[in-house]
Design an enzyme around this catalytic site. Sequence first.
Site, PDB file in Angstrom:
ATOM      1  N   HIS A 108      39.429  32.509  33.202  1.00  0.00           N
ATOM      2  CA  HIS A 108      38.533  31.983  32.627  1.00  0.00           C
ATOM      3  C   HIS A 108      37.156  31.839  33.131  1.00  0.00           C
ATOM      4  CE1 HIS A 108      41.055  30.335  29.191  1.00  0.00           C
ATOM      5  NE2 HIS A 108      42.044  30.138  30.489  1.00  0.00           N
ATOM      6  N   THR A 163      44.254  37.822  46.380  1.00  0.00           N
ATOM      7  CA  THR A 163      42.614  37.869  45.646  1.00  0.00           C
ATOM      8  C   THR A 163      42.142  39.055  46.082  1.00  0.00           C
ATOM      9  OG1 THR A 163      41.520  36.854  47.670  1.00  0.00           O
ATOM     10  CG2 THR A 163      42.491  35.484  45.956  1.00  0.00           C
ATOM     11  N   LYS A 164      42.447  39.771  46.887  1.00  0.00           N
ATOM     12  CA  LYS A 164      41.972  41.229  47.152  1.00  0.00           C
ATOM     13  C   LYS A 164      43.159  42.308  47.400  1.00  0.00           C
ATOM     14  CE  LYS A 164      37.993  39.224  49.510  1.00  0.00           C
ATOM     15  NZ  LYS A 164      37.466  38.778  50.592  1.00  0.00           N
ATOM     16  N   LYS A 181      51.508  41.653  58.957  1.00  0.00           N
ATOM     17  CA  LYS A 181      52.057  42.663  59.776  1.00  0.00           C
ATOM     18  C   LYS A 181      51.788  44.043  59.001  1.00  0.00           C
ATOM     19  CE  LYS A 181      56.772  43.628  60.886  1.00  0.00           C
ATOM     20  NZ  LYS A 181      58.279  43.029  60.606  1.00  0.00           N
TER      21      LYS A 181
END
Length: 185
Positions: A108, A163-164, A181
């Site tokens: 949104h 998020t990435k 790791k």
Amino acid sequence: MIKEIISRIKFWKATDRIGPDVPWYYWKLFFRSTMLKYCTSKFLYFDPTAEIRPGCFIVGCSQISIGKRVVIRPGSMIHGETSTLKLSILIEDDVLIGSGVHIYIENHKFEGPDPSISIIDMGHTQAKQVTLKKGCWIGANAVILPGVTIGKNSVIGAGSIVTKSIPDHCVAAGNPAKIIKRIIE
């Protein structure tokens, strides 16, 4: 009441989604033969060796491709519906998706010239494809946000918010998810 029932059944027949909120067809997920036939007809691509377990919500099936030996466990929410992408979510071969995983290609909007406008009325951000590469494992209750690619044979820890993009052969966890790791090949 009868008109409402007929209207709801027509919606269930035409909708581009799978989930408990579509009971007319949802029972098909409980049997391998009917699950396979149903999913093959709903998805952009659905390999015959893939499995969607009962309890999932998947929206925008016609824009999602699911490869060989993929398993999507109960409680997962995969939201691939958009008007801007033909392929919104690509799940390559041998991917494990734990219970309660959420995958989104849009969000949104919550910025605008007029802060008095309710967020529900601001629309959505631009859709960005999500890719889960071959052999990755998404732990229970992880959240994958728009535009993310999870690398080949990588692991996302349970409860992580990604998020990435995560490269191949890594373990990532946390909020936001970070590489903790490297997996030795």
